[in-house]
Design a protein around this motif. Structure first.
Motif, PDB file in Angstrom:
ATOM      1  N   THR A 273       0.454   0.301  -3.828  1.00 57.47           N
ATOM      2  CA  THR A 273       1.606   1.050  -4.314  1.00 57.47           C
ATOM      3  C   THR A 273       2.828   0.142  -4.276  1.00 57.47           C
ATOM      4  N   ARG A 278       6.892   3.232  -3.643  1.00 54.26           N
ATOM      5  CA  ARG A 278       6.761   3.571  -2.225  1.00 54.26           C
ATOM      6  C   ARG A 278       8.086   4.064  -1.654  1.00 54.26           C
ATOM      7  N   ASP A 295      -2.724   9.737   3.903  1.00 55.34           N
ATOM      8  CA  ASP A 295      -2.641   8.814   2.764  1.00 55.34           C
ATOM      9  C   ASP A 295      -4.020   8.810   2.119  1.00 55.34           C
ATOM     10  N   VAL A 303       1.278   2.898   2.279  1.00 62.00           N
ATOM     11  CA  VAL A 303       2.049   4.118   2.535  1.00 62.00           C
ATOM     12  C   VAL A 303       1.810   4.604   3.957  1.00 62.00           C
TER      13      VAL A 303
END
Length: 449
Positions: A273, A278, A295, A303
């Motif tokens: 990401t 993010r 997550d 994350v």
């Protein structure tokens, strides 16, 4: 005047403090341990409000009141309620040693770097999430929230994953980074997970002849009846003991920055990401101390790791075995713990504790089912990142269908990139749709507010 004396961890009650009291309030064991003045009224603490009403009658007539409490009554104790009701200027507080300080002293550990959380009369889940996220935690216990319940909640996260039966026909393990490492769920052990290393120190009847301080595993704690003498449980991870000189007590200060650059994480083929996405995802997830964040489709776990850096407990669900190793390595590199489950969503979610917030990455045909399953369990919010426009309507419908309000944006950024000749161009990143659903509060009558 209300005199408040902390006792119960070995400190005797000064006789002169008791001598003039006309009303003595405290727990039964505290009252039984002192000789009350003749004619003094005795109130055994149960529900707090009726006891405070009696105290108010005496205070209104300027009659002396003595309150006996455990340890330091200003630390998660009765001083707060007395000060709010009668004013701090009417209190003469004489603090004893808190149960937290006594428990850490018994095991020879400093506690300025410990996180203290009360489960007395409160939801246990907050204490459990703090224990998942931090290596040194003191939990103040209460009825229904003692060592057995805490151990049961932590037990499965602390279990070692079961070994898979050996198969003589199976290929040998691939070298790290090898292209033959398992990449699909059928090659990964179902529900395998990284285990949490914790020992519980259970402190009972501190300062009395019955005092016991025992080290047990969460599973051992869950299997026992501990009675009513336990006042504090220490949850310790010896592998991640904080070190160095401390300036601020309690939980470590939050990170100076977040939405870290992708280079801060190990990842495969740029499957991570991006930091712009993010940054907004973290803003909508709102991870904080005491929260649990899932997550899902974690990939590199960026994350989950960032949520853990902000103080939350984090569980990452990743279908590939090499992805699980990558997430664990990223967590170690950033000094946090992430519980990693090697399995497919939504099937893997049933065995997980309810989250406060969920991040769903990746995509695929199963995305609407995954989002719907997460929305049924999330207490606060679900954030979904998608690269494909076609997935957006179904994901949005899954959120609104679960009673969430839904909003979202298309994120499309361009980064500075150098060119020959000491000049710079803008390099566009792939656009990403970010949806977030927020649970709509419901009134007691079942109407959305």
């Amino acid at each position: 005047m209300i005199t408040v004396i902390g006792t119960g961890t070995g400190a005797p009650v000064p006789p002169e403090a008791v001598a003039g009291a006309e009303l003595v309030v405290g727990g039964r064991r505290h009252l039984d341990a002192v000789r009350l003045p003749q004619g003094a009224e005795r109130v055994v603490l149960g529900p707090l409000a009726p006891a405070l009403d009696i105290v108010e009658e005496y205070v209104g007539k300027d009659r002396p009141v003595l309150v006996l409490a455990s340890g330091d009554p200003g630390f998660f104790g009765i001083v707060r309620a007395l000060a709010e009701r009668f004013g701090a200027d009417r209190l003469d507080v004489r603090a004893g040693v808190s149960s937290v300080a006594a428990a850490f002293a018994r095991v020879g550990l400093p506690w300025d770097d410990a996180v203290v959380v009360s489960a007395h009369g409160r939801e246990l889940r907050t204490a459990v999430n703090v224990c998942r996220a931090h290596p040194k935690v003191a939990v103040l216990t209460g009825p229904g929230a003692g060592p057995a319940e805490l151990g049961a909640a932590l037990r499965h996260a602390c279990d070692e994953p079961e070994a898979e039966p050996e198969d003589a026909s199976a290929p040998g393990p691939a070298a790290p980074g090898s292209s033959s490492a398992p990449e699909s769920p059928e090659h990964a052990p179902a529900s395998a997970r990284a285990s949490l290393s914790r020992v519980l120190v259970v402190a009972s009847a501190l300062g009395s002849a019955r005092e016991r301080v025992e080290r047990v595993t969460p599973a051992e704690a869950a299997a026992r009846d501990w009675g009513t003498d336990v006042s504090v449980v220490l949850c310790l991870d010896g592998a991640r003991v904080p070190g160095g000189v401390r300036t601020v007590a309690g939980a470590p200060a939050g990170p100076a920055g977040w939405a870290l650059d992708e280079a801060e994480f190990a990842h495969r083929d740029s499957m991570i990401t991006k930091f712009e996405v993010r940054a907004l995802a973290l803003a909508r997830l709102g991870p904080r101390l005491g929260d649990l964040v899932w997550d899902i489709g974690a990939g590199s776990g960026s994350v989950a790791v960032e949520c853990a850096r902000l103080g939350a407990a984090a569980i990452a669900v990743e279908k590939t075995a090499d992805g699980v190793e990558r997430i664990a390595a990223n967590a170690r590199a950033h000094g946090v713990y992430v519980d990693v489950v090697c399995d497919m969503a939504p099937d893997a979610l049933a065995a997980l504790p309810d989250p406060d917030a969920v991040f769903v990455g990746g995509g695929g045909a199963e995305l609407p089912a995954v989002v719907a399953a997460c929305a049924r369990r999330a207490r606060r919010t679900v954030v979904v990142a998608m690269a494909a426009l076609d997935r957006v309507p179904a994901a949005r419908e899954a959120l609104t269908g679960a009673g969430f309000s839904c909003d979202g944006v298309l994120l499309q950024s361009s980064r500075l990139a150098p060119l020959p000749g000491d000049v710079t161009r803008l390099a566009a990143t792939n656009p990403v749709f970010l949806l977030w659903g927020t649970r709509i509060p419901v009134s007691d009558e079942g109407v959305a507010q």
